[in-house]
Design a protein around this motif. Structure first.
Motif, PDB file in Angstrom:
ATOM      1  N   MET A 283     -28.339 -26.378  13.184  1.00 18.40           N
ATOM      2  CA  MET A 283     -27.234 -27.106  12.553  1.00 18.40           C
ATOM      3  C   MET A 283     -25.876 -26.579  12.998  1.00 18.40           C
ATOM      4  O   MET A 283     -24.922 -27.341  13.177  1.00 18.40           O
ATOM      5  CB  MET A 283     -27.370 -27.036  11.039  1.00 18.40           C
ATOM      6  N   VAL A 284     -25.779 -25.258  13.189  1.00 17.13           N
ATOM      7  CA  VAL A 284     -24.519 -24.686  13.701  1.00 17.13           C
ATOM      8  C   VAL A 284     -24.238 -25.212  15.100  1.00 17.13           C
ATOM      9  O   VAL A 284     -23.122 -25.655  15.410  1.00 17.13           O
ATOM     10  CB  VAL A 284     -24.589 -23.148  13.727  1.00 17.13           C
ATOM     11  N   ALA A 285     -25.238 -25.156  15.957  1.00 16.43           N
ATOM     12  CA  ALA A 285     -25.051 -25.587  17.342  1.00 16.43           C
ATOM     13  C   ALA A 285     -24.697 -27.068  17.416  1.00 16.43           C
ATOM     14  O   ALA A 285     -23.842 -27.474  18.212  1.00 16.43           O
ATOM     15  CB  ALA A 285     -26.318 -25.303  18.151  1.00 16.43           C
ATOM     16  N   ARG A 286     -25.330 -27.879  16.593  1.00 17.36           N
ATOM     17  CA  ARG A 286     -25.031 -29.314  16.592  1.00 17.36           C
ATOM     18  C   ARG A 286     -23.614 -29.584  16.092  1.00 17.36           C
ATOM     19  O   ARG A 286     -22.924 -30.472  16.610  1.00 17.36           O
ATOM     20  CB  ARG A 286     -26.047 -30.052  15.719  1.00 17.36           C
ATOM     21  N   THR A 287     -23.188 -28.834  15.099  1.00 19.19           N
ATOM     22  CA  THR A 287     -21.826 -29.012  14.581  1.00 19.19           C
ATOM     23  C   THR A 287     -20.800 -28.689  15.657  1.00 19.19           C
ATOM     24  O   THR A 287     -19.831 -29.434  15.868  1.00 19.19           O
ATOM     25  CB  THR A 287     -21.602 -28.115  13.353  1.00 19.19           C
ATOM     26  N   LEU A 288     -20.998 -27.580  16.359  1.00 21.79           N
ATOM     27  CA  LEU A 288     -20.073 -27.203  17.424  1.00 21.79           C
ATOM     28  C   LEU A 288     -20.125 -28.195  18.585  1.00 21.79           C
ATOM     29  O   LEU A 288     -19.088 -28.543  19.162  1.00 21.79           O
ATOM     30  CB  LEU A 288     -20.400 -25.796  17.921  1.00 21.79           C
ATOM     31  N   ALA A 289     -21.322 -28.657  18.939  1.00 17.40           N
ATOM     32  CA  ALA A 289     -21.470 -29.615  20.034  1.00 17.40           C
ATOM     33  C   ALA A 289     -20.766 -30.932  19.727  1.00 17.40           C
ATOM     34  O   ALA A 289     -20.338 -31.641  20.651  1.00 17.40           O
ATOM     35  CB  ALA A 289     -22.950 -29.860  20.325  1.00 17.40           C
ATOM     36  N   ALA A 290     -20.633 -31.242  18.442  1.00 18.54           N
ATOM     37  CA  ALA A 290     -19.958 -32.470  18.030  1.00 18.54           C
ATOM     38  C   ALA A 290     -18.446 -32.305  18.029  1.00 18.54           C
ATOM     39  O   ALA A 290     -17.718 -33.239  17.669  1.00 18.54           O
ATOM     40  CB  ALA A 290     -20.437 -32.896  16.647  1.00 18.54           C
ATOM     41  N   GLY A 291     -17.962 -31.126  18.421  1.00 23.23           N
ATOM     42  CA  GLY A 291     -16.529 -30.884  18.483  1.00 23.23           C
ATOM     43  C   GLY A 291     -15.906 -30.585  17.135  1.00 23.23           C
ATOM     44  O   GLY A 291     -14.685 -30.701  16.968  1.00 23.23           O
ATOM     45  N   LEU A 292     -16.719 -30.153  16.173  1.00 24.72           N
ATOM     46  CA  LEU A 292     -16.240 -29.891  14.820  1.00 24.72           C
ATOM     47  C   LEU A 292     -15.943 -28.406  14.627  1.00 24.72           C
ATOM     48  O   LEU A 292     -16.339 -27.564  15.440  1.00 24.72           O
ATOM     49  CB  LEU A 292     -17.278 -30.371  13.805  1.00 24.72           C
ATOM     50  N   THR A 293     -15.272 -28.086  13.535  1.00 23.01           N
ATOM     51  CA  THR A 293     -14.812 -26.727  13.274  1.00 23.01           C
ATOM     52  C   THR A 293     -15.756 -25.991  12.329  1.00 23.01           C
ATOM     53  O   THR A 293     -16.063 -26.489  11.240  1.00 23.01           O
ATOM     54  CB  THR A 293     -13.404 -26.739  12.647  1.00 23.01           C
ATOM     55  N   VAL A 294     -16.200 -24.816  12.756  1.00 28.98           N
ATOM     56  CA  VAL A 294     -17.044 -23.943  11.937  1.00 28.98           C
ATOM     57  C   VAL A 294     -16.239 -22.702  11.580  1.00 28.98           C
ATOM     58  O   VAL A 294     -15.669 -22.055  12.469  1.00 28.98           O
ATOM     59  CB  VAL A 294     -18.331 -23.538  12.676  1.00 28.98           C
ATOM     60  N   ARG A 295     -16.191 -22.370  10.303  1.00 26.46           N
ATOM     61  CA  ARG A 295     -15.519 -21.150   9.862  1.00 26.46           C
ATOM     62  C   ARG A 295     -16.514 -20.255   9.150  1.00 26.46           C
ATOM     63  O   ARG A 295     -17.405 -20.736   8.440  1.00 26.46           O
ATOM     64  CB  ARG A 295     -14.361 -21.479   8.921  1.00 26.46           C
ATOM     65  N   GLU A 296     -16.342 -18.957   9.326  1.00 23.89           N
ATOM     66  CA  GLU A 296     -17.162 -17.970   8.622  1.00 23.89           C
ATOM     67  C   GLU A 296     -16.286 -17.194   7.650  1.00 23.89           C
ATOM     68  O   GLU A 296     -15.169 -16.798   7.993  1.00 23.89           O
ATOM     69  CB  GLU A 296     -17.804 -17.003   9.607  1.00 23.89           C
ATOM     70  N   VAL A 297     -16.805 -16.978   6.456  1.00 26.73           N
ATOM     71  CA  VAL A 297     -16.121 -16.142   5.475  1.00 26.73           C
ATOM     72  C   VAL A 297     -17.069 -15.021   5.066  1.00 26.73           C
ATOM     73  O   VAL A 297     -18.281 -15.214   5.011  1.00 26.73           O
ATOM     74  CB  VAL A 297     -15.679 -16.953   4.240  1.00 26.73           C
ATOM     75  N   PRO A 298     -16.537 -13.834   4.807  1.00 28.43           N
ATOM     76  CA  PRO A 298     -17.413 -12.700   4.476  1.00 28.43           C
ATOM     77  C   PRO A 298     -18.032 -12.834   3.090  1.00 28.43           C
ATOM     78  O   PRO A 298     -17.380 -13.271   2.140  1.00 28.43           O
ATOM     79  CB  PRO A 298     -16.466 -11.497   4.533  1.00 28.43           C
ATOM     80  N   ILE A 299     -19.313 -12.499   2.999  1.00 28.39           N
ATOM     81  CA  ILE A 299     -20.012 -12.452   1.716  1.00 28.39           C
ATOM     82  C   ILE A 299     -20.794 -11.143   1.623  1.00 28.39           C
ATOM     83  O   ILE A 299     -21.035 -10.466   2.628  1.00 28.39           O
ATOM     84  CB  ILE A 299     -20.999 -13.621   1.533  1.00 28.39           C
ATOM     85  N   GLU A 300     -21.169 -10.816   0.413  1.00 28.39           N
ATOM     86  CA  GLU A 300     -22.113  -9.715   0.178  1.00 28.39           C
ATOM     87  C   GLU A 300     -23.485 -10.332  -0.045  1.00 28.39           C
ATOM     88  O   GLU A 300     -23.700 -11.063  -0.996  1.00 28.39           O
ATOM     89  CB  GLU A 300     -21.704  -8.901  -1.049  1.00 28.39           C
TER      90      GLU A 300
END
Length: 239
Positions: free
Chosen positions: A181-198
């Motif tokens: 799902m991450v790879a498909r989102t990026l391949a579609a030209g969309l923005t992925v953000r990561e936020v830190p969690i515990e």
């Protein structure tokens, strides 16, 4: 929030209660894969007591990705503009969901990440941490992406993201679904953000993750990634 379950009777009421307390305006969809321990019945009791909780009963265990895909389709059909993922075992802290919601303002997919600055894991043996970090490094190198925690399961998708990905084209059913799902989102030209969690290792019930499961996921990612690279070369050659 879509929460897939299999044998989580001891955890489900606890985690749903925390989630509803942390985000009172949020709706919950429990997707149970025919758990023999009575998880489905627990989910039905929660739904009967709280109109914000609903349950999708599946007849058998078909994999994490299959459960999420089913839940996503139900959520989209119901008209939700944001659809989330979360484990039922307490490893994802509901009290940190606000971080993901804030990041979604300028993103198409937000991931609660263990491996960005500020992220952490609790109660993991060194071997498991090395396995996860190494697996994610392998994913970045193989797929050519910068996401630090592509295997993480604490996420928020915009409706438009899931629609652009085209869920009918997703065939990953196991843990590799998250990376897919991450790879498909990026391949579609969309923005992925990561936020830190515990990330906190479960304290009740049995983990579904094992060395065999992780190895199988890496094998599938390798085969899938090599196909993607081959297709990229073919497309470049045709230009």
């Amino acid at each position: 929030m879509v929460i897939p379950t299999y044998n989580e009777a001891v955890n489900l009421a606890w985690i749903v209660g925390r989630l509803r307390a942390a985000q009172p305006d949020l709706d919950v969809l429990v997707v149970d894969d025919g758990s023999p321990d009575g998880t489905g019945a627990v989910a039905d009791e929660l739904a009967a007591a709280d109109p914000a909780v609903s349950v999708l009963h599946r007849t058998r265990k078909e994999g994490l990705g299959a459960a999420y895909l089913h839940g996503f389709r139900v959520a989209l059909a119901a008209g939700y503009d944001v659809v989330g993922e979360m484990d039922a075992d307490g490893s994802h802290q509901p009290e940190q969901l606000g971080r993901l919601l804030a990041a979604l303002r300028d993103a198409d997919l937000v991931i609660g990440s263990r491996w960005v600055p500020g992220g952490s894991v609790v109660n993991w043996p060194v071997r498991r941490e090395l396995l996860s970090r190494g697996g994610n490094l392998y994913v970045r190198m193989l797929l050519g992406i910068s996401v630090r925690d592509a295997t993480a399961g604490y996420r928020l998708f915009r409706r438009t993201t899931l629609e652009k990905i085209d869920l009918d084209s997703v065939h990953s059913t196991g843990y590799v679904f998250q990376t897919d799902m991450v790879a498909r989102t990026l391949a579609a030209g969309l923005t992925v953000r990561e936020v830190p969690i515990e990330f906190v290792e479960r304290v009740r019930g049995d983990s579904k993750m094992s060395g065999a499961v992780a190895s199988e996921s890496l094998r599938r990612i390798t085969a899938w990634g090599m196909r993607e690279r081959r297709d990229q070369l073919r497309r470049a050659w045709r230009r």
